[in-house]
Scaffold this motif. Structure first.
Motif, PDB file in Angstrom:
ATOM      1  N   THR A 145       2.468 -21.267 -12.383  1.00 13.51           N
ATOM      2  CA  THR A 145       1.404 -22.091 -12.252  1.00 13.51           C
ATOM      3  C   THR A 145       1.619 -23.188 -13.270  1.00 13.51           C
ATOM      4  N   VAL A 146       0.768 -24.302 -13.167  1.00 17.75           N
ATOM      5  CA  VAL A 146       0.766 -25.266 -14.209  1.00 17.75           C
ATOM      6  C   VAL A 146      -0.535 -25.623 -14.750  1.00 17.75           C
ATOM      7  N   ALA A 147      -0.893 -25.751 -15.762  1.00 18.11           N
ATOM      8  CA  ALA A 147      -2.380 -26.422 -16.289  1.00 18.11           C
ATOM      9  C   ALA A 147      -2.700 -27.640 -15.654  1.00 18.11           C
ATOM     10  N   ASN A 148      -3.887 -27.740 -15.187  1.00 22.73           N
ATOM     11  CA  ASN A 148      -4.392 -29.042 -14.822  1.00 22.73           C
ATOM     12  C   ASN A 148      -3.848 -29.809 -13.532  1.00 22.73           C
ATOM     13  N   HIS A 149      -2.628 -29.329 -13.112  1.00 18.86           N
ATOM     14  CA  HIS A 149      -2.008 -30.011 -12.090  1.00 18.86           C
ATOM     15  C   HIS A 149      -1.755 -29.132 -10.895  1.00 18.86           C
ATOM     16  N   LYS A 150      -1.673 -29.798  -9.628  1.00 23.55           N
ATOM     17  CA  LYS A 150      -1.692 -29.262  -8.554  1.00 23.55           C
ATOM     18  C   LYS A 150      -0.036 -29.248  -7.937  1.00 23.55           C
ATOM     19  N   PHE A 151       0.345 -28.237  -7.302  1.00 14.93           N
ATOM     20  CA  PHE A 151       1.752 -28.317  -6.509  1.00 14.93           C
ATOM     21  C   PHE A 151       1.252 -28.601  -5.037  1.00 14.93           C
ATOM     22  N   THR A 152       2.272 -29.530  -4.641  1.00 14.86           N
ATOM     23  CA  THR A 152       2.632 -29.975  -3.228  1.00 14.86           C
ATOM     24  C   THR A 152       3.807 -29.013  -2.608  1.00 14.86           C
ATOM     25  N   VAL A 153       3.618 -27.842  -2.220  1.00 14.57           N
ATOM     26  CA  VAL A 153       4.681 -27.009  -1.458  1.00 14.57           C
ATOM     27  C   VAL A 153       5.505 -27.774  -0.397  1.00 14.57           C
ATOM     28  N   VAL A 154       6.690 -27.968  -0.644  1.00 20.41           N
ATOM     29  CA  VAL A 154       7.511 -28.652   0.508  1.00 20.41           C
ATOM     30  C   VAL A 154       8.801 -27.849   0.894  1.00 20.41           C
ATOM     31  N   GLY A 155       9.088 -26.980   0.530  1.00 25.08           N
ATOM     32  CA  GLY A 155      10.148 -26.005   0.994  1.00 25.08           C
ATOM     33  C   GLY A 155      10.093 -24.726   0.517  1.00 25.08           C
ATOM     34  N   ALA A 156      10.844 -23.833   0.925  1.00 21.62           N
ATOM     35  CA  ALA A 156      11.161 -22.278   0.718  1.00 21.62           C
ATOM     36  C   ALA A 156      12.339 -22.000   1.170  1.00 21.62           C
ATOM     37  N   ASP A 157      13.158 -21.143   0.311  1.00 21.31           N
ATOM     38  CA  ASP A 157      14.563 -20.531   0.652  1.00 21.31           C
ATOM     39  C   ASP A 157      15.229 -21.631   1.360  1.00 21.31           C
ATOM     40  N   ALA A 158      15.404 -22.667   0.902  1.00 20.23           N
ATOM     41  CA  ALA A 158      16.304 -23.798   1.553  1.00 20.23           C
ATOM     42  C   ALA A 158      15.762 -24.240   3.042  1.00 20.23           C
TER      43      ALA A 158
END
Ligand code: C2O
Length: 547
Positions: free
Chosen positions: A213-226
């Motif tokens: 995780t990261v403080a105060n930011h959001k992740f946008t997930v765009v890929g997994a396992d290539a």
């Protein structure tokens, strides 16, 4: 398409971590090892020279190795190990995969320190299916032992007890701020206000699933396992060992310093684990931050899920989808049901009691369908399979468990005494395969990251309890399931995968917690050649190491 040539020298190298000096096995003196960057369609030629005192092989985790099984790397499965002083050149082409993979040693526990990122950008001339990031940063999560990891696993194998847990987690080889003697080497991730950074997150830990995780930011997930995924936002991701996740992060917060952090998702109740936290620092490079001298300020620490927060893991894995409708096989030729779990074997008579230090004087073991996988030592399985060498393996791995019971209930351990064996399951070229992977609660329920070599598969469903073929087939997603090479089978639950067996060879499927593969949580698929050259495995390279 380009051809990339690399030389990997596996060697002992002085490495200082957690206040102590170590003689660590590395590639080219680097820990983590070199990052390889290619485009989809490119060819890699990597000459590996072994200057260490251990046998070694290198596995290109998640690379499909279509018709090039000799380059896959698991020792005694697709090759014999590269002996000290020896070398072997891996040659393979990336075909249809884009995103993040990685490479690692596939011999004993050497991968504790012998690993690195493999970045696959779109085919030349193609672009990402998302806004081009301003920056890209590999984030390789690892696990560090003060002791020599090979000594740790040897001790566990000798005593039958669980091995010692790690002393730290790492981000790009660094434990980070919260550990002794580690602050000044904490990994820094730069970002500018208004910019986007693509983080290529890899879980290279030996034995631990991790939240990130990261403080105060959001992740946008765009890929997994290539494989690309339908974008979604989340503040935390979970990766089992072997898995990768690509996320975009935007510089949309006040310029300052923010911690990124990883720590355990520990799904097995009452089992010991390393409960420490590794950090890196997301640092704004923009002028306002420089003016406020934020480089000297203390970073903001994010909250992390509880160690046993399975609800967060489930929500995350259910959000993963392919970006559009995909071609999932709808008809099935092979309907397989494999249990995955631990066990405890009785202490054999000839071993004195002190050699069996598992619970109540037993030895830990693990199995799929009650078979505890044993590697051969005289030939690789692929060589034995291709050349019809008898006596190396049998092709009678069971399609179903020999005994069905309530896998989530409290059943007698004597029900389930894994039997050692080198057994494979034969698949005809092109057959459409479904595997139900069911966690058992023998000794303990636990989330198992199950990795299949040589293939990507669709994860069409997952759930809790005992898989029920009558009810649960209605939950199958045959429209936009995610494509991966490693599935985190839920604790006390199951997952269903599908793939088409269109890559001839011998392909290992195993739990990517290395301690579980040590105990036998593995099997192999033996996939026939199809018709003609293009459906057949290539000839073995001339420098293939023999046993
Ligand atoms: Cu990433 Cu068999 O391994």
């Amino acid at each position: 398409p380009k051809t990339h040539q690399h030389e990997f020298v596996v060697q002992a190298t002085p490495v200082k971590r957690l206040c102590k000096n170590h003689n660590t096995i590395t590639v080219n003196g680097q820990y983590p090892g070199p990052t390889l960057e290619v485009n989809n369609g490119d060819t890699l030629i990597v000459k590996v020279t072994n200057k260490a005192r251990y046998n070694v092989t290198i596995h290109w985790h998640g690379v499909r190795q279509i018709r090039t099984g000799w380059a896959d790397g698991p020792e005694f499965v697709t090759q014999c190990p590269i002996r000290p002083g020896g070398s072997y050149t891996y040659r393979f082409t990336i075909q249809g995969q884009e995103g993040t993979l990685w490479w690692h040693a596939h011999s004993s526990w050497l991968r504790a320190t012998v690993y690195g990122a493999l970045i696959i950008r779109p085919k030349e001339g193609d672009s990402y299916p998302f806004t081009k990031p301003n920056r890209e940063t590999p984030i390789v999560l690892g696990e560090w032992w003060d002791a020599n990891p090979i000594a740790v696993v040897r001790e566990a194998t000798r005593t039958g007890a669980a091995p010692n847990v790690s002393d730290a987690y790492t981000i790009n080889g660094q434990p980070g701020d919260l550990y002794n003697c580690s602050s000044k080497d904490t990994f820094l991730v730069p970002i500018n206000s208004g910019e986007t950074n693509l983080l290529r997150v890899i879980n290279a830990a030996l034995n631990q699933e991790l939240f990130f995780t990261v403080a105060n930011h959001k992740f946008t997930v765009v890929g997994a396992d290539a494989s690309y995924t339908k974008p979604f936002t989340t503040s935390v991701i979970m990766l089992g060992p072997g898995q990768t996740t690509d996320v975009l992060i935007n510089g949309d917060q006040p310029p300052a310093r923010y911690y990124m952090a990883a720590r355990a998702y520990a799904s097995a109740p009452n089992a010991p684990f390393d409960n420490t936290t590794t950090t890196a620092i997301l640092e704004y490079k923009s002028a306002p931050c420089a003016a406020k001298n934020c480089a000297a300020s203390k970073p903001v620490m994010p909250p992390l899920p509880a160690f046993n927060d399975t609800a967060t893991v489930t929500a995350f894995s259910k959000s993963l989808r392919s970006p559009r409708k995909v071609e999932v096989p709808t008809e099935i030729d092979e309907n397989l049901f494999f249990t995955v779990g631990l066990g405890l074997n009785k202490c054999p008579q000839h071993l004195k009691a002190r050699r069996c230090q598992g619970p109540n004087g037993t030895r830990f073991t693990a199995s799929m369908n009650n078979v505890s996988f044993v590697l051969p030592s005289n030939f690789s399985l692929l060589q034995a399979y291709q050349q019809g060498i008898p006596g190396v393996f049998t092709a009678d791995f069971p399609a179903n468990p020999p005994l069905q019971f309530d896998y989530t209930g409290n059943v007698s351990r004597s029900l389930w005494q894994p039997v050692p064996g080198t057994r494979g399951y034969k698949l005809k070229y092109g057959s459409r395969v479904q595997v139900v992977l069911q966690d058992t609660s023998i000794f303990t329920p636990e989330n198992h990251p199950i990795h299949l070599h040589g293939y990507d598969f669709y994860i069409i469903a997952e759930g809790f309890g005992n898989f029920n073929p009558k009810k649960d087939t209605s939950k199958f997603n045959l429209v936009d399931p995610p494509m991966r090479n490693t599935v985190a089978v839920p604790v006390n639950g199951w997952a269903v995968i599908r793939f088409v067996a269109d890559n001839p060879g011998v392909w290992l499927m195993h739990c990517h917690l290395d301690v579980h593969i040590t105990w036998g949580l593995a099997m192999v698929f033996l996939v026939d050649n199809g018709v003609g050259e293009l459906q057949s495995i290539q000839l073995p390279p001339a420098d293939l190491p023999l046993c």
